[in-house]
Write a protein that holds these residues in place. Structure first.
Motif, PDB file in Angstrom:
ATOM      1  N   THR A 159       0.850  -1.187   0.000  1.00 39.99           N
ATOM      2  CA  THR A 159       0.000   0.000   0.000  1.00 39.99           C
ATOM      3  C   THR A 159       0.880   1.229   0.000  1.00 39.99           C
ATOM      4  N   LEU A 160       0.715   2.052  -1.021  1.00 42.37           N
ATOM      5  CA  LEU A 160       1.411   3.333  -1.092  1.00 42.37           C
ATOM      6  C   LEU A 160       0.524   4.357  -0.415  1.00 42.37           C
ATOM      7  N   ASP A 161       1.023   4.936   0.668  1.00 42.29           N
ATOM      8  CA  ASP A 161       0.220   5.889   1.436  1.00 42.29           C
ATOM      9  C   ASP A 161       0.593   7.310   1.058  1.00 42.29           C
ATOM     10  N   LEU A 162       0.165   7.712  -0.133  1.00 43.86           N
ATOM     11  CA  LEU A 162       0.440   9.067  -0.583  1.00 43.86           C
ATOM     12  C   LEU A 162      -0.268  10.099   0.279  1.00 43.86           C
ATOM     13  N   SER A 163      -1.319   9.692   0.977  1.00 43.28           N
ATOM     14  CA  SER A 163      -2.041  10.630   1.846  1.00 43.28           C
ATOM     15  C   SER A 163      -1.153  11.100   2.996  1.00 43.28           C
ATOM     16  N   ALA A 164      -0.066  10.388   3.294  1.00 45.65           N
ATOM     17  CA  ALA A 164       0.885  10.848   4.311  1.00 45.65           C
ATOM     18  C   ALA A 164       1.632  12.087   3.812  1.00 45.65           C
ATOM     19  N   GLU A 165       1.808  12.185   2.503  1.00 40.61           N
ATOM     20  CA  GLU A 165       2.442  13.354   1.875  1.00 40.61           C
ATOM     21  C   GLU A 165       1.483  14.541   1.894  1.00 40.61           C
ATOM     22  N   ASN A 166       0.213  14.259   1.579  1.00 37.63           N
ATOM     23  CA  ASN A 166      -0.807  15.298   1.517  1.00 37.63           C
ATOM     24  C   ASN A 166      -2.162  14.593   1.614  1.00 37.63           C
ATOM     25  N   PRO A 167      -3.046  15.006   2.528  1.00 36.79           N
ATOM     26  CA  PRO A 167      -4.347  14.338   2.674  1.00 36.79           C
ATOM     27  C   PRO A 167      -5.207  14.352   1.412  1.00 36.79           C
ATOM     28  N   ALA A 168      -4.861  15.185   0.438  1.00 36.48           N
ATOM     29  CA  ALA A 168      -5.622  15.230  -0.820  1.00 36.48           C
ATOM     30  C   ALA A 168      -5.388  13.979  -1.659  1.00 36.48           C
ATOM     31  N   TYR A 169      -4.246  13.321  -1.453  1.00 34.89           N
ATOM     32  CA  TYR A 169      -3.927  12.120  -2.227  1.00 34.89           C
ATOM     33  C   TYR A 169      -4.648  10.907  -1.661  1.00 34.89           C
ATOM     34  N   ARG A 170      -4.816   9.895  -2.504  1.00 31.57           N
ATOM     35  CA  ARG A 170      -5.454   8.652  -2.081  1.00 31.57           C
ATOM     36  C   ARG A 170      -4.433   7.528  -1.990  1.00 31.57           C
ATOM     37  N   LYS A 171      -4.704   6.588  -1.098  1.00 29.55           N
ATOM     38  CA  LYS A 171      -3.852   5.405  -0.984  1.00 29.55           C
ATOM     39  C   LYS A 171      -4.011   4.546  -2.232  1.00 29.55           C
ATOM     40  N   VAL A 172      -2.949   3.825  -2.569  1.00 31.53           N
ATOM     41  CA  VAL A 172      -2.932   2.950  -3.736  1.00 31.53           C
ATOM     42  C   VAL A 172      -2.415   1.588  -3.304  1.00 31.53           C
ATOM     43  N   ASP A 173      -3.175   0.542  -3.625  1.00 34.88           N
ATOM     44  CA  ASP A 173      -2.733  -0.824  -3.370  1.00 34.88           C
ATOM     45  C   ASP A 173      -2.205  -1.426  -4.654  1.00 34.88           C
ATOM     46  N   MET A 174      -1.096  -2.119  -4.542  1.00 33.32           N
ATOM     47  CA  MET A 174      -0.564  -2.866  -5.675  1.00 33.32           C
ATOM     48  C   MET A 174       0.047  -4.147  -5.132  1.00 33.32           C
ATOM     49  N   TYR A 175       0.317  -5.059  -6.019  1.00 30.15           N
ATOM     50  CA  TYR A 175       0.900  -6.335  -5.640  1.00 30.15           C
ATOM     51  C   TYR A 175       2.253  -6.431  -6.317  1.00 30.15           C
ATOM     52  N   MET A 176       3.277  -6.846  -5.554  1.00 27.50           N
ATOM     53  CA  MET A 176       4.636  -6.908  -6.067  1.00 27.50           C
ATOM     54  C   MET A 176       5.255  -8.265  -5.790  1.00 27.50           C
ATOM     55  N   PHE A 177       6.120  -8.687  -6.719  1.00 28.06           N
ATOM     56  CA  PHE A 177       6.965  -9.852  -6.464  1.00 28.06           C
ATOM     57  C   PHE A 177       8.198  -9.759  -7.349  1.00 28.06           C
ATOM     58  N   GLN A 178       9.285 -10.378  -6.871  1.00 27.93           N
ATOM     59  CA  GLN A 178      10.520 -10.435  -7.645  1.00 27.93           C
ATOM     60  C   GLN A 178      10.611 -11.774  -8.340  1.00 27.93           C
ATOM     61  N   PHE A 233      -5.069   1.971 -10.262  1.00 24.76           N
ATOM     62  CA  PHE A 233      -4.436   2.634 -11.406  1.00 24.76           C
ATOM     63  C   PHE A 233      -4.973   4.062 -11.527  1.00 24.76           C
ATOM     64  N   ILE A 234      -6.281   4.210 -11.418  1.00 23.92           N
ATOM     65  CA  ILE A 234      -6.913   5.534 -11.484  1.00 23.92           C
ATOM     66  C   ILE A 234      -6.373   6.436 -10.379  1.00 23.92           C
ATOM     67  N   ASN A 235      -6.361   5.941  -9.153  1.00 30.31           N
ATOM     68  CA  ASN A 235      -5.875   6.747  -8.034  1.00 30.31           C
ATOM     69  C   ASN A 235      -4.394   7.081  -8.172  1.00 30.31           C
ATOM     70  N   TYR A 236      -3.598   6.118  -8.645  1.00 29.51           N
ATOM     71  CA  TYR A 236      -2.159   6.329  -8.815  1.00 29.51           C
ATOM     72  C   TYR A 236      -1.897   7.488  -9.783  1.00 29.51           C
ATOM     73  N   PHE A 237      -2.527   7.434 -10.952  1.00 26.94           N
ATOM     74  CA  PHE A 237      -2.289   8.478 -11.943  1.00 26.94           C
ATOM     75  C   PHE A 237      -2.971   9.788 -11.570  1.00 26.94           C
ATOM     76  N   ALA A 238      -4.109   9.727 -10.914  1.00 27.63           N
ATOM     77  CA  ALA A 238      -4.747  10.959 -10.439  1.00 27.63           C
ATOM     78  C   ALA A 238      -3.871  11.620  -9.364  1.00 27.63           C
ATOM     79  N   ASN A 239      -3.260  10.817  -8.502  1.00 32.79           N
ATOM     80  CA  ASN A 239      -2.338  11.370  -7.499  1.00 32.79           C
ATOM     81  C   ASN A 239      -1.184  12.110  -8.165  1.00 32.79           C
TER      82      ASN A 239
END
Length: 145
Positions: free
Chosen positions: A60-79, A95-101
């Motif tokens: 979970t990318l918590d962009l809202s910690a940078e600014n409350p206007a941003y939304r959190k983004v969940d993604m799945y990762m693996f190496q 994807f929508i929230n990521y690019f809107a952020n």
């Protein structure tokens, strides 16, 4: 998006190259943060350090910690097995929230809207949602040598 214009219905590799080639976009992963570097259309080098929470493969990318206007983004990762590639997957809403952020980041930085203008901020998310009917995206990042 991010100062670049293209039609998602007619997307091609060249459009994505404009947004994601290594000169324009890269990420640095750490234990508790991801730092995203990108060059918006104005050419200014931007780096955003984003707090992350990891639960198994879900990040979970918590962009809202940078600014409350941003939304959190969940993604799945693996190496991959030899640790040479990082795979990232996002569902449509994330994807929508990521690019809107990122779009919102540019608008705020340019002074085109203010952090207190909740109507303009919501319009950024609504406009991005209107652009994208459905998408599930996977990114594959290769380690630099």
């Amino acid at each position: 998006m991010l100062g670049h214009t293209f039609n998602m219905a007619n997307i091609n590799a060249g459009n994505f190259d404009m947004m994601f080639r290594s000169e324009l976009f890269c990420v640095d992963l750490n234990t508790n943060t991801i730092t995203q570097h990108f060059l918006p259309a104005n050419g200014q080098d931007v780096a955003i350090e984003i707090p992350i929470t990891v639960e198994g493969n879900k990040v979970t990318l918590d962009l809202s910690a940078e600014n409350p206007a941003y939304r959190k983004v969940d993604m799945y990762m693996f190496q991959d097995a030899d640790n040479s590639q990082l795979h990232m997957y996002m569902h449509t809403n994330d994807f929508i929230n990521y690019f809107a952020n990122m779009e919102l980041y540019n608008l705020l930085a340019a002074g085109e809207i203010t952090a207190g203008n909740t109507t303009a901020i919501e319009k950024v998310y609504t406009d991005m949602e209107a652009r994208i009917e459905s998408i599930n995206v996977s990114f594959v990042f290769k380690a630099r040598k």
